[in-house]
Scaffold this motif. Sequence first.
Motif, PDB file in Angstrom:
ATOM      1  N   LYS A  59       0.838  -1.213   0.000  1.00 29.81           N
ATOM      2  CA  LYS A  59       0.000   0.000   0.000  1.00 29.81           C
ATOM      3  C   LYS A  59       0.868   1.256   0.000  1.00 29.81           C
ATOM      4  O   LYS A  59       0.571   2.222  -0.718  1.00 29.81           O
ATOM      5  CB  LYS A  59      -0.947  -0.025   1.200  1.00 29.81           C
ATOM      6  N   LYS A  63       1.161   3.839  -3.158  1.00 25.32           N
ATOM      7  CA  LYS A  63       0.868   5.271  -2.943  1.00 25.32           C
ATOM      8  C   LYS A  63       1.996   6.142  -3.500  1.00 25.32           C
ATOM      9  O   LYS A  63       1.753   7.137  -4.172  1.00 25.32           O
ATOM     10  CB  LYS A  63       0.683   5.515  -1.440  1.00 25.32           C
ATOM     11  N   HIS A  64       3.239   5.705  -3.234  1.00 25.35           N
ATOM     12  CA  HIS A  64       4.383   6.512  -3.668  1.00 25.35           C
ATOM     13  C   HIS A  64       4.962   6.075  -5.012  1.00 25.35           C
ATOM     14  O   HIS A  64       5.983   6.602  -5.455  1.00 25.35           O
ATOM     15  CB  HIS A  64       5.490   6.453  -2.605  1.00 25.35           C
ATOM     16  N   GLU A 174      -1.902  -3.466  -5.346  1.00 19.38           N
ATOM     17  CA  GLU A 174      -2.530  -2.402  -4.561  1.00 19.38           C
ATOM     18  C   GLU A 174      -2.608  -2.751  -3.071  1.00 19.38           C
ATOM     19  O   GLU A 174      -3.211  -2.029  -2.283  1.00 19.38           O
ATOM     20  CB  GLU A 174      -3.919  -2.092  -5.131  1.00 19.38           C
TER      21      GLU A 174
END
Lengths: 470, 470
Positions: A59, A63-64, A174
Amino acid sequence: MNKLEDAIVREIEGIIPANRVLTSMEELYSYSYDASFGEYLPQLAIQPESVIEISKIMKIANKHKIPVYPRGAATSLSGGPLPIEGGIVLDMTRMNKKLIIDCENLLAIVSPGVTTGEIHYQAEKAGLFYPPDPSSSKVSTIGGNLLENSSGPKGLKYGTTKEYVIGLEVVTPEGKIVRTGGKTVKNVTGYDLTRLIVGSEGTLAIVTEATLRLIPKPKACKTLLATFSRLVDSGYAITKILSSGIMPAAMELMDNACIRAVENFSPCGLPVNAEALVIIEVDGHPLAINEEIEKCEEICWQVGAAAVRTARTDEEREEIWKARRMVSPAITQMGPTKISEDATVPRSQIPAMMEKLSQIRIKYELNLVVFGHAGDGNLHPNIITDKRNIEEMKRAENAVSEIFEAAVSLGGTLSGEHGIGTLKAPYMEMELGEAGLDLMKKVKNAWDPNNILNPGKIFPKAGQTKVVLV
Amino acid sequence: MNKLEDAIVREIEGIIPANRVLTSMEELYSYSYDASFGEYLPQLAIQPESVIEISKIMKIANKHKIPVYPRGAATSLSGGPLPIEGGIVLDMTRMNKKLIIDCENLLAIVSPGVTTGEIHYQAEKAGLFYPPDPSSSKVSTIGGNLLENSSGPKGLKYGTTKEYVIGLEVVTPEGKIVRTGGKTVKNVTGYDLTRLIVGSEGTLAIVTEATLRLIPKPKACKTLLATFSRLVDSGYAITKILSSGIMPAAMELMDNACIRAVENFSPCGLPVNAEALVIIEVDGHPLAINEEIEKCEEICWQVGAAAVRTARTDEEREEIWKARRMVSPAITQMGPTKISEDATVPRSQIPAMMEKLSQIRIKYELNLVVFGHAGDGNLHPNIITDKRNIEEMKRAENAVSEIFEAAVSLGGTLSGEHGIGTLKAPYMEMELGEAGLDLMKKVKNAWDPNNILNPGKIFPKAGQTKVVLV
């Protein structure tokens, strides 16, 4: 490669104890290579111990938009775990706690970091059998084996690794935890995500647990070694045995260069002038295999074998297999760099493929040694070279390209079991066509929209059409 | 259902001769049902004869967003070919020209409209064997078998249909022609689209050719029939045989209701008071199977069989199998509507599942008959009812829901081989979880953005959480 931003490292250290988040150059260096070639330093290496940790890492990475590369024992011959775009290596070897043999349901439930050899050992202790056996099984992890679908010599009779995986727990790019398949051999509930993920080379999901199908252990086996003055006759022997109704557990082929390499390294009394040597093993019920091995022997003589020897004792059997097991160490001695390919052709095309390989050897003046699992058409042409010798590496580059083209032109495939990785990516479109490759890309994009899971593998970069070794 | 716009029909008639574009009510009606229940009229039925025609039809359909339903012999038990949202049925039965047995490579190359029985026949004529054998194989097409991954009794020893498909030619929802896999058992060139498409129930691509793996035909077989006063003992017999190192080719179970149904229909001398009957068949080398069938017999007696009979002649073997083959006709006689399920559980849970089915039978006062492929946990609970009896159908609805819940709660799956189709779609999330189902939807959306290929199947509609029969 730049370091990861401190804030991101702190975010990761918030979920993984610092002793399992590796940042020093010495530590990162040990994650920069595998059993293929090429060295790429990761920015970070993490040793997760649970599926929850992996989910949290994914996660953050998603995100990054930080690349993540799952890595088992790094025995990959196609660059599977190489962090070629920097980012995070996930060292999966601490995920090795579970190895349950379920005798009632003929299943094994395993963590990804367990070695495949340990699964063999525990299954056999219970009278059961897990057939897939990549030559590296003593050290390679089951997670890596599954993601590469590496299978070894028993594919002919028993099928590939994929045929033995019926359920998975995975973490998606994800960070979602998903179970696919289950504990039943028959399962048609929706798409077969299990088989989509097995062999996906770590580009679609990270395996955190697998349910493997086991079978009863064959009661006995018989082994013979046949040598042939003419390579083409060994091909006839293989086809004739298979069409006689016998399904050997293994049919291993070694060419003359391979025989010579082994004899140079560790003399086994192999005939150095033979064009080919074939090891045939049958397994099953003791009464049945006696008859089968005699039939195999008879067929070998019929097609013109120069010599046929059936092992009468376990020691004699060991001696036969020793010749095959010496191949890798013998080749490794021949030079510092080994380019190990796994072009696979329909069985009937083995003589034609061997002929093409022989022409390639002469044309590029290379140390090209061929062995492989002849029963399923899975050959292993190995080029022995030295990566510091740029001129020779350029010739190797062209030779490898020609090997791929030869396999595909004979109705075969780029890779039987090593995977596409980085080296073969430029040839994907030649085999699959634009539309076929596009279907694969659509799956990848749909599951991993930020392209963070093992990027740079399988799919060619735009305009990339040729192997580049140097 | 409204008619398709004239302009679209004319566009189609521009590429397919008018005699293969069917528009009359009588013709369309014959495409409105399959072997499950529910009737849905298509707007058009087309009988394509080539992959090029199919590609062109799909391009037109995709442009106009018209649903397309591939249909073989329509033996589906889960609604696979039903045109539930109108549109075009593609009758694939004229695509039946190719059936090549390649003895050297142990392959069959087949057109989708060829019957699976014809493949069995031609393979066996060449001394080879294609093990998957859905009971409908005499009429069902290989295309339908592949898309549903229907497998029959031999899954235990030989694996499911999927294990025998190594290459496909398909047409995508967007009309592209793609080849997946190839002619080699080992192939790890990119994602395994072959196995993704097999079992996808016609929602991802239309199969226009398949390459099947064959194996040598087993030389002989032996069959026994054992009866048990207690159902649970039959479960013990099955598990104990499998853990003794024997892998039977088939292990078929019939419960008391099933035995009675057969005896009523066609008296075979079956013991109508037995709780269960098991048919066990071993195949392979003649010497090996003699020993194996004796061992099976011994185990059956050990766990408390009331009677065990091994066939000594081909006629006696035929007699044993007759009992099994009479199941379907016997059940069909019991009532006009048959709801045929295929809930599958891990083998060790068969006694528990049988117990739950027995409770469901009593609770809903239904004619519930159970038989199935016990070796791989694949049971076939059949509810015999009459769809005009709304009240009984409501009870059947609840019973079917409970059957699904029971299978999943025992670690099993909604469907072992019939497919999800329309009936089981509401239960997908229960088994797969939201994230698992979401991964499947992502593949579907990526390949078929207009949702034109077999829409309404597999995936539940928003808010749909329960089986609806009436």
